[in-house]
Each structure stands twice: as C-alpha cells, then as structure tokens.
Design an enzyme around this catalytic site. Structure first.
Site, PDB file in Angstrom:
ATOM      1  N   GLU A   1      67.980  47.673  47.251  1.00 42.91           N
ATOM      2  CA  GLU A   1      67.628  48.200  45.933  1.00 42.91           C
ATOM      3  C   GLU A   1      67.460  47.065  44.923  1.00 42.91           C
ATOM      4  O   GLU A   1      66.732  47.209  43.942  1.00 42.91           O
ATOM      5  CB  GLU A   1      68.683  49.198  45.451  1.00 42.91           C
ATOM      6  CG  GLU A   1      68.743  50.473  46.285  1.00 42.91           C
ATOM      7  CD  GLU A   1      67.441  51.287  46.264  1.00 42.91           C
ATOM      8  OE1 GLU A   1      66.682  51.186  45.280  1.00 42.91           O
ATOM      9  OE2 GLU A   1      67.174  52.006  47.246  1.00 42.91           O
TER      10      GLU A   1
ATOM     11  N   HIS B   1      58.201  50.351  43.620  1.00 44.43           N
ATOM     12  CA  HIS B   1      59.589  50.418  44.105  1.00 44.43           C
ATOM     13  C   HIS B   1      59.634  50.357  45.637  1.00 44.43           C
ATOM     14  O   HIS B   1      60.305  49.493  46.219  1.00 44.43           O
ATOM     15  CB  HIS B   1      60.237  51.721  43.610  1.00 44.43           C
ATOM     16  CG  HIS B   1      61.640  51.911  44.085  1.00 44.43           C
ATOM     17  ND1 HIS B   1      62.746  51.586  43.332  1.00 44.43           N
ATOM     18  CD2 HIS B   1      62.132  52.393  45.262  1.00 44.43           C
ATOM     19  CE1 HIS B   1      63.850  51.852  44.019  1.00 44.43           C
ATOM     20  NE2 HIS B   1      63.508  52.349  45.197  1.00 44.43           N
ATOM     21  N   GLU B   2      58.901  51.249  46.273  1.00 49.75           N
ATOM     22  CA  GLU B   2      58.916  51.257  47.745  1.00 49.75           C
ATOM     23  C   GLU B   2      58.280  49.971  48.274  1.00 49.75           C
ATOM     24  O   GLU B   2      58.688  49.454  49.319  1.00 49.75           O
ATOM     25  CB  GLU B   2      58.201  52.500  48.293  1.00 49.75           C
ATOM     26  CG  GLU B   2      58.713  53.847  47.765  1.00 49.75           C
ATOM     27  CD  GLU B   2      60.203  54.100  47.962  1.00 49.75           C
ATOM     28  OE1 GLU B   2      60.804  53.470  48.849  1.00 49.75           O
ATOM     29  OE2 GLU B   2      60.774  54.926  47.199  1.00 49.75           O
TER      30      GLU B   2
ATOM     31  N   HIS C   1      60.938  47.400  48.645  1.00 51.15           N
ATOM     32  CA  HIS C   1      61.661  47.589  49.917  1.00 51.15           C
ATOM     33  C   HIS C   1      60.848  47.023  51.080  1.00 51.15           C
ATOM     34  O   HIS C   1      61.378  46.348  51.966  1.00 51.15           O
ATOM     35  CB  HIS C   1      61.878  49.086  50.191  1.00 51.15           C
ATOM     36  CG  HIS C   1      62.964  49.733  49.381  1.00 51.15           C
ATOM     37  ND1 HIS C   1      64.248  49.283  49.379  1.00 51.15           N
ATOM     38  CD2 HIS C   1      62.943  50.828  48.564  1.00 51.15           C
ATOM     39  CE1 HIS C   1      64.994  50.065  48.590  1.00 51.15           C
ATOM     40  NE2 HIS C   1      64.216  51.008  48.088  1.00 51.15           N
TER      41      HIS C   1
END
Lengths: 498, 498
Positions: B294, B264-265, B268
C-alpha cells in the site's frame, strides 16, 4: 480393494482429474480472452506442472490398481462403470506409451504455439510459425507410433476426436459428398445469385451483442452457467456441465458472422450443459466426440438458424436492432444467408461448399501424418487443393493455411468431424420430424420440444455410449450420408428456386 | 540430502507451488471478471482440491525433510536461501497446526462467500451474508488459536498481512494520527470548500478507458505483462512477476474514481512486476507485505497523482478526452481531487479522512477476533463508529458494513496496512526528494527516476527482507508517522489556502 472401496477411490480420482482439467481449461480460456501476450510464459510453466500431474493421475500405479480392482468385479459394475473402465484403460494404455517428459513438453509447446500462430496470422508470416508447426507434426507422428504402433497414424488421430472413425469411413463419406455435391455446386453456379448486400449493413457492435443474448435466450441457454465472451476466433470451452464458455467475434459490417457463430457455439454449449447431473465431475461428463458435438452445433447453426421459419422469426428483432435492415425482407435474409459461393475461409463458408474446405484439410493432415508432407510444404499444398476443390485462388497464408487454430492447438484429426457432424444433423432432424413439428416450433420461437428431443436421445448420455452407437440410436438407423445430400439439394432448390 | 540436492529439490518444490498458486489465482480472477454466477460451484470444487495439494506441498514430509536438510547447511546458504527457510518454516508451523480438511473447507467457504457477499451488497441484505461471515470469523478465531496459541488472535491476523505488526504498534500509530488529524479535519471543515462540480462531468466510458491506458503508460507499466480489466471493485492480482492483473470500475459521472484506482492498482503492479528475475517462481517473488504494497499504491495514487504537478501535467489530456472539462482549470482539478469531507465509502475517501475509515475497521476486527462482537453485531457497531469517528450517518449496510470485500475474502487484519502504507509513502518521498527532483519529474511526465529509486530500494528485493527492515532501509531512518501528518498538513494548507 473391495468393490465399494474401488468405487470410492474412482470417485476421488475423478474429482481430482476434474480439478486439474478445470484449472488447465481456465488457464487456456484466460490465455485466449485477453491475457497479455508475454504471460504465456508463466502460464506455460504452470500448465507444464499441472499436465504432468494429470498424466500421473491417468497413468500412475494408483490408476492401474484401481482399474485392476474394478476389472475383477466387471459383472457387478453398472454400464456407466463398465464404460468408465473401458475409456480409462484406453487412455492409460495410450498415454503411458508416451514418456511423461515428452507429454509435458508437448503441452508446453502447444501453449507457446498459440502465441506464435496468432502473431504469424496477424503478420501473414507463415515462416515464423513453420518450425513450431513442424514440432507439433513431429510430436503427433511420434505419439501415434508409440501409442498405436499397429494402427495407421492418421487413423489414430481421427479416433481421438471421433472414437472409431477411420480413413476408410471418411473416404467413403467424402466420396458420396463429392458425387452428389459437385454437380449441385455447378448447378448453383449457373443459377441467379441472391442479393447479399443486406449482410454488409452497418450493425453497431453493442446491438450485435444484444442480438447474441437474444439468441442465447432463444436456444434456452442458462446464462448463470454459460458465459459469452469475445475472442479472435469463436470457440466453446466446457469446463464442467456447470460452467461452459462460448465466444464470438463481432464485425460491424458482417453481423451474420457473430449471429451464426453464437448459435453454433450455443449448440455445443447446450450439449455440454445437459449431460445428466450424475456424470458431472466424472469421466462420462461432457460430449462423447467431436462429430457428435458438431452434429449439435451445426444443427442449430444451419438446420435451425438458417431455416426459413427461423429467419422469419428473428427478422423483426434484427430490424429493431438495426433499422437499416428495414428495406429488406425476411425472405431476402433467408436467401442471403444461404447463398452458396466457393470461398477462402472455412468458418464463413456456406453449407454447400463447407465440406470441400474440410476435404482440403483432411487430405493435408493425412499426408503429413503419413510423412508425405512437412510443415514447409503446407502453404503451397493448401493453395493447390483450394484451386482443385473450390476453384479459388488463395492470395496469402493468412486466408490460407494460417486461418484455423486447430493445428497450432495440436488438433490433428478434428476437421472431418465438422463434415460428419453436419451430415449426422441432417439425419437427426429427419428422425426428429417424425414426432416433433420442428418448423412450427422454430416459427413460434419455442425450441424447447427440439431441445427436449435432443436432450433425451443425445445430450443426457454424456460419454456412456460410443459415438456411433449413440448417434444410430438417436437416428433409429445406421448413418446414411444421403440425408445430408438430400437436405442440401432441397435447400438449394428453395434458395435458388430451381 | 546434500546441499546441492536440497537446492534442486527446493527449486522443484517452489515451481510446483508456483503452478498451484498460479492456477488458483487464475480461477479467482476468472470468478471476479465475469464468470457466470453459478459457476462458483465447480470452481469451488476445483479450488478445494488444488488448495489441498498446496497445503500438502507446504506442510508435507517432503517439505519438512527439505527444510531439515537446508537447516543443516545454514552457514553455507545465501541470504535469500536463509530467508526462504525462515519463511517456509513459519508457514509450515502455522499451516500444519490447522487440520487439512478444515483448511480446504475454509478455502471453499471463501469461494462461496464471494458470491453471497456480492448478492447481499446488491440487495442491501446483510442478513443473507451474516451466517457466512460468522463462519469466516469463527474459522479465523480457530486458526489463530491453533496456529499461534501464545499470541493475541488479532496480532496473529495483523502479522499475516504485515510481518511483525501488532496492536501495540497500530495503537501508537493511530494515536499520533488522531492527535494531529482531528484538529486538522476541524480546521478544514471551517475553511471554504473548493468547487468539486468538475468531478461530475459526463466522461464517456470509452474515453475513460483511453485515459486508463495513458495512465498505465505514464507509470511505465509493461502492458505485455500487465492486463487492465473491469470489475465491480478494483483490485490487483499478482499471478507472477510476468503476469499481473489490475482492474478498475468506470462510472460515467465520476471519472476520478477510475482514474485514481488505475494509478493505485498500477502502483501495486509496478511493485510486483519489478522483483528481480531470479525470485520469479520462488517463495521470495512478489511484494513482501501489504503495508509495503500500500505504500507503493497509495504513493502513486495520492502523493504522485494528486500532486499539483501531476494535475497540471494530465490536465490537457483530460480536456482532450472530455472537452466539457475545458471550462475548468488544472488548479480547479487539483483542488477538487484533494477536497476533504467525511464520507461513507473508504475507497472514495480523501487522504485526510481516509485513516478514520481504517480505524473503524481496525476496532471492529479487533473486537470480533477477541470474541467481543459477532457477525450479527457488526452493522450497528459499524454505524456507531462512523458516527463517532467521521460524524456521518450510515443510511444502509450497502454503504456500510457490506462495502468492502475484505472480510468476505477472509482478509482480516489487512485494513491497517492501508493507513500504515500511506504513512510509509510520505516518509519515502521525503527521503527520495534528497536525490530526485520528484516535482520536476512529475511535471515533465517522466516518472522513470521515481520508479528507478523505488525499484532499487524496494521493488527488486521481493520478500528478501522483513517489511520493517526493507522500509527503514529505504527511508534511511526508523518509521515516524510525523512525515505523514506533516505531509497532510502541508497539502491541506495548499488546497484550502490556510
């Protein structure tokens, strides 16, 4: 500007300077503690801008006007304010003589040089570091010529780390050391060496970390304001009296390395953490000089932590954390950590030969600040001096001229502070023992009387006094290197059973 | 000011703003990654000063003069310059309406609130956080009233994280989700639940760390510009396109938690790292909005990493790192990580129920921004909405209203971006599949065609386009939540074998 307006303005200016110093310090800390390699590029750009603002705050018209206003009321100022004016005037005068663009470029250069030096050391490749080092040397020569045209350029460097220190004082000090220590080193060489095998036991890293925290607690370091990190090279960074960072490096088969580095950096941290609150966020906050700083760090590292009572006190903890040590005794440990042997690496050197490592660097710095050596000459000059002073052959630049981070960080003139600080420590403890039973405190694991003594006489004063004034007040007498040579003689006699 | 002078001045101003942003970001990162507790005090003072300068740079006369000069040449400006002017004008207008002392005090409040919230969460003690949270809410109400007096205060908040987002758009979007997902959740409840025991195996922390680096390499994250750290709560910090920090948290008996948080990170980070070079150090650098952000992070986390081909691809690595997993299959893993069950913690929620967690926060934020709730009302309102939307009883505030860091960080209006971004992701992948065989790439462990597609259409553009414009260009059509609900229906059918 009235006096009270000037005082308000000083407060504001100092708070702004604190903010920039704090931010730049944090960026350096980040750079040293794991920021990815290529991030030095944006960090350098940010540091360039911030250091430019720092330069303007220190040298700009606002600062000049403020100093003029304060100077007009000199008689009404407190001693702290007078000292502040004196320090700021010196800073302003020296800094202003360096053009801002050169100053900023130099800050950016230092940010880059850290990366270059790290890589060069890793690969044992001095050639890749040489051009950057030459630029650093050139910049320091130029800044010395601009900032203090009537002063010897190396004296200018020494003064930056220890106000008032000169080559003349260094030569005298190193002369005493040479006279006393060279025969002592010879004597030690002929004596039977203690068994040092216990220093090579396998001490798991997580256990070493536990030991670090135990040591921090023993020193009375407030962990809500002092962080321990790990880096390639141990250091202390004082961001504020409310925020001090110390680092260490763990080696599985050399636990004493991290153990004594934690105590050493812990000594620096104690000093920073105990300036009086009213100096926080002002120009008087923090330690006054590097020799006074080293007098604290090397005091705790050597005079306290390498003492017989400390070794006895910490021994059960060491055995508990590393049961393999159970077959040795506290006395073995004491003798092992005080064994003296000429070696290659300064930060691993024993107390007796330590000053010789400093003398090598002192001579080299003096030579290149005087234009007698260039960056390219340093590896061979280094090897020659190690042969001459320590009698050891330097096999490569990694364990030679590339070992320390000081020159890549622009810290030219810092090294003598280590030796001088060590000697201060010996005279300080002699004075302290007049009123504190140091051995008994250490044996009991209660360092608070020792710390209280130091806090009262040294730590709390921040930069209020000149280093020599501060240290002579604490020692109750002028500095005398004999305390140090006596201390080393006594210790070697105990360790080597002369 | 001529156009070329204005361009030079813009460059200088943006570089200065970069430096302050970089420094403040670094201080926050330091505060989150182990700085000792009480250091928030000096850090707060430094942040106060630096944010004041940031405020002046954005709103001062210098910025106004520059914008006037650029506006006079609007026709000659590039599209990037026009967008820069537009963004700066909006910033200046909104920021200037807030008095500088209030702005600085708010920044200092946020620094302190992080510490207060951390302690409150640890001790499950909402009462200690309540006064700080109330201050944050009050400040946001006041800022909304000052900066956008003609706008609904919660619309003002939404727009800060997703330019152009309004309650009206949110209500419509959440309405579609409710209509489609509530029956699907019911259907899932009645189906036989997969065995999730494999997620609880003991996965040593050092092996999980190895997995993290393997995942970073799979995503193609450049580790010389992107650092992985560990924190209580995973986050991404973009200091620059050349310096991105991501963090995770390891739990020995919940390896999927760190695994999916790294992806997830990492999503980003990919976005931040791939803005075109010419936007680095300018106002157009970095991701355009939180929903677009997101859409990338949740795309990689869910659509890629929770897909069947990815689970198959990573399975041998997982078994190698944690042999205990050997008794399960890749299919078991795929089903386990896609199991849907209403739960308490947003960041651990499955894809299907995730949006319900967001709706709870959306309703609460809207209510307190409209003055219908105060800080003290939030714990019970939170519990009520979890009962209503998720059918779960919240046993304590630690796993209730205190779970997320957003409100303590002043991020009011951020949450809807998570749900909206998830839905963007589903529509993006549908478009991407027209030209890229996504499943095959993922199965082969080669994400470069996927990344190239995203870089070309989204990442490289930074803030050049408005979020809706950017995302619709990428999707080749207006946003339609149906892609998301279809995606979830298909996935649940596969996992639950409807």
């Amino acid at each position: 500007m009235t006096l009270s307006e000037a005082r308000e303005e000083l407060k504001r200016l100092e708070m702004e300077e604190f903010a920039y110093g704090y931010a730049m310090g944090s960026l350096h800390y980040d750079g040293e503690t794991g920021a990815p390699r290529d991030t030095y590029i944006p960090r350098g750009k940010a540091l360039g801008i911030l250091s430019g603002v720092g330069y303007q705050l220190a040298t700009g018209e606002r600062s000049e006007r403020l100093l003029d206003a304060l100077s007009e009321h000199m008689d009404e100022l407190t001693s702290a304010e007078r000292r502040t004016v004196e320090l700021r005037q010196k800073d302003l005068r020296e800094l202003k003589s360096i053009p801002m663009d050169e100053y900023v470029a130099y800050r950016e250069l230092l940010n880059e040089s850290h990366i270059v030096w790290t890589g060069a050391k890793e690969r044992d490749d001095f050639a890749s570091f040489e051009p950057v080092l030459q630029k650093i040397i050139d910049a320091n020569r130029r800044f010395a010529a601009l900032a203090a045209p009537d002063t010897d350029p190396y004296d200018y460097c020494l003064d930056k780390y220890e106000e008032g220190l000169t080559m003349e004082r260094c030569d005298r000090f190193f002369g005493v050391l040479r006279d006393k220590l060279v025969p002592l080193i010879e004597k030690v060489k002929r004596a039977e060496a203690p068994d040092t095998s216990l220093l090579g036991v396998n001490f798991p890293l997580d256990r070493q970390e536990k030991l670090s925290y135990k040591l921090m607690d023993l020193l009375g370091l407030d962990r809500s304001r002092c962080r321990l990190g790990t880096t390639e090279h141990p250091f202390t960074l004082d961001l504020s009296k409310y925020d001090v960072r110390i680092t260490t490096h763990y080696y599985e088969n050399a636990f004493a390395s991290s153990m004594f580095s934690v105590v050493h950096e812990g000594g620096h941290a104690l000093y920073e953490l105990h300036t009086v609150d009213e100096y926080a966020y002002t120009g008087l906050g923090g330690g006054v000089s590097m020799a006074v700083h080293e007098s604290q760090s090397r005091f705790f590292e050597n005079i306290i932590a390498r003492s017989r009572p400390f070794c006895e006190h910490i021994w059960p903890t060491l055995v508990e954390l590393c049961p393999e040590l159970g077959k040795y005794s506290a006395k073995d440990f004491y003798r092992a950590v005080n064994t003296s042997k000429p070696s290659l690496i300064r930060i691993e050197a024993d107390e007796l030969t330590y000053s010789l490592h400093i003398m090598v660097r002192y001579e080299l710095e003096r030579a290149f600040m005087h234009g007698e050596l260039e960056a390219r000459d340093l590896p061979s000059a280094w090897k020659e001096l190690y042969r001459k002073y320590l009698g050891v052959e330097v096999p490569d630049d990694r364990s030679g001229v590339l070992q320390d981070s000081h020159w890549s960080g622009g810290q030219i003139g810092y090294f003598p502070s280590y030796a001088l600080g060590s000697a201060y420590g010996a005279q300080i403890v002699a004075k302290m023992k007049e009123t504190v039973d140091v051995d008994e405190c250490v044996a009991a694991g209660d360092l608070s009387p020792v710390c209280a003594w130091l806090e009262e006489r040294i730590w709390r004063h921040g930069k209020l006094y000149k280093p020599t004034e501060l240290i002579e007040n604490a020692m109750g007498a002028p500095f005398d290197a004999k305390f140090y040579t006596d201390y080393l003689e006594a210790k070697m006699a105990a360790v080597y059973r002369f």
